[in-house]
Each structure stands twice: as C-alpha cells, then as structure tokens.
Design a protein around this motif. Sequence first.
Motif, PDB file in Angstrom:
ATOM      1  N   ARG A  58       7.025  26.492 -68.695  1.00  0.00           N
ATOM      2  CA  ARG A  58       6.714  25.456 -69.681  1.00  0.00           C
ATOM      3  C   ARG A  58       5.274  25.481 -70.148  1.00  0.00           C
ATOM      4  O   ARG A  58       4.920  24.806 -71.111  1.00  0.00           O
ATOM      5  CB  ARG A  58       7.037  24.084 -69.094  1.00  0.00           C
ATOM      6  CG  ARG A  58       8.525  23.899 -68.823  1.00  0.00           C
ATOM      7  CD  ARG A  58       8.756  22.643 -68.057  1.00  0.00           C
ATOM      8  NE  ARG A  58       8.082  22.803 -66.752  1.00  0.00           N
ATOM      9  CZ  ARG A  58       8.309  22.068 -65.689  1.00  0.00           C
ATOM     10  NH1 ARG A  58       9.166  21.092 -65.739  1.00  0.00           N
ATOM     11  NH2 ARG A  58       7.678  22.294 -64.559  1.00  0.00           N
ATOM     12  N   ASN A  59       4.437  26.211 -69.432  1.00  0.00           N
ATOM     13  CA  ASN A  59       3.024  26.284 -69.812  1.00  0.00           C
ATOM     14  C   ASN A  59       2.420  27.573 -69.258  1.00  0.00           C
ATOM     15  O   ASN A  59       3.105  28.343 -68.592  1.00  0.00           O
ATOM     16  CB  ASN A  59       2.264  25.040 -69.325  1.00  0.00           C
ATOM     17  CG  ASN A  59       2.364  24.872 -67.826  1.00  0.00           C
ATOM     18  OD1 ASN A  59       2.013  25.763 -67.060  1.00  0.00           O
ATOM     19  ND2 ASN A  59       2.864  23.720 -67.391  1.00  0.00           N
ATOM     20  N   ALA A  60       1.140  27.760 -69.490  1.00  0.00           N
ATOM     21  CA  ALA A  60       0.475  29.026 -69.143  1.00  0.00           C
ATOM     22  C   ALA A  60       0.255  29.233 -67.658  1.00  0.00           C
ATOM     23  O   ALA A  60       0.078  30.368 -67.219  1.00  0.00           O
ATOM     24  CB  ALA A  60      -0.866  29.105 -69.871  1.00  0.00           C
ATOM     25  N   SER A  61       0.280  28.173 -66.854  1.00  0.00           N
ATOM     26  CA  SER A  61      -0.057  28.338 -65.437  1.00  0.00           C
ATOM     27  C   SER A  61       1.105  28.097 -64.483  1.00  0.00           C
ATOM     28  O   SER A  61       0.955  28.281 -63.274  1.00  0.00           O
ATOM     29  CB  SER A  61      -1.225  27.423 -65.072  1.00  0.00           C
ATOM     30  OG  SER A  61      -0.873  26.068 -65.271  1.00  0.00           O
ATOM     31  N   GLU A  62       2.250  27.716 -64.984  1.00  0.00           N
ATOM     32  CA  GLU A  62       3.400  27.466 -64.120  1.00  0.00           C
ATOM     33  C   GLU A  62       3.840  28.765 -63.435  1.00  0.00           C
ATOM     34  O   GLU A  62       3.764  29.845 -64.013  1.00  0.00           O
ATOM     35  CB  GLU A  62       4.556  26.898 -64.942  1.00  0.00           C
ATOM     36  CG  GLU A  62       5.710  26.440 -64.105  1.00  0.00           C
ATOM     37  CD  GLU A  62       6.793  25.773 -64.939  1.00  0.00           C
ATOM     38  OE1 GLU A  62       7.698  25.181 -64.320  1.00  0.00           O
ATOM     39  OE2 GLU A  62       6.752  25.830 -66.172  1.00  0.00           O
TER      40      GLU A  62
END
Length: 171
Positions: free
Chosen positions: A51-55
């Motif tokens: 869902r995002n860049a760091s998940e």
Amino acid sequence: IIASHSQGTNHCEQLLKDYFDNKPLQNQLVAAYLAGMPLERGTFKTIYPCRNASETGCFCSWNTYASDYFPKGYHKELYNAVATNPINWTTDGTPADYSENNGGLMPNFELVPNASNAKSVRGMLWIDKLNVNIPAPFLIKKNWHIADYNLFWMNIRENAVLRTEQYIDNQ
C-alpha cells in the motif's frame, strides 16, 4: 526479495503460493516485485498488494502501457489487476510526475533521470511520452512490457533498499 518479469512472474506467483503464502517462510518476505503479468488482489491468501513505499511482506505488480490505451483482452485480465505505481508506490491512481522518476535504464545502460511519469489506471500503469533519447519508432509504442523494469530502474532499486531497511528494523 523476489523480483520477476513476464513469464517469470507466473513462476514466482506459484513459488509464493507454494512456499510463502500462509506459511512460515512468509515471515521472511521483504517484498515481491511481480511485473509484466496481471495479478489480482486475491491471488494469494495472505500476501497482499503493498500500500505504500515502506510496507513489507507484500507484493507490487504492474503492466505498463501508453496513456489512454486499452490492450486487446483488457477486460479478460487487466481490468481487475493490481497496478502499483513503481515511482510513488501507490495503487490508488495518484500520478507520479517525471521529476519523481529517479532514473530509467536505457538499452545502452545509461541512466536517464525523469525518464517517464506514471499513473495507475484500472489495472494498468499508464505512461505519457518518454523523456529519453531513443529512436523514434520506439517512442510510439502502446505496450511497454519490454520496459516494465527499465523505465523505473532507480526507483525500484531505492525501494528495495527502503523495504529491506524497514524489514530489518522490524525484526
């Protein structure tokens, strides 16, 4: 990290199902980058789209096309596919401008900053005109399958580092 493209994505899909999905090895999955073949949100039981860049523990998937292009068979496979934007790592259609593309890898291995923009649209990743110096016949392509990784090379590399650091920090 698992990374694949095209037919390799089909193989990695099966690899993830057989050895990671809802199995102990899933706890060691930083991320799976599965480009070039459509994958739906329900492809795996317990591995979800990032869902995002760091998940971490999730998968990213995209199929790159020229903006406003709907390939033959779109309604059969792509309309329900996960479309991760490999510049800003969203799936909600948030566009990424050329300035956010940290470098595309050209056929001569030259890194070109701002090579493309990108936007996730209805199961596809759409790009506008490329900002690169390659022969004109290549610039009119509608299906950018051959460049699913190359156009976003540096963003993918940097994201793999970010997700790895996040994974290590959470251990």
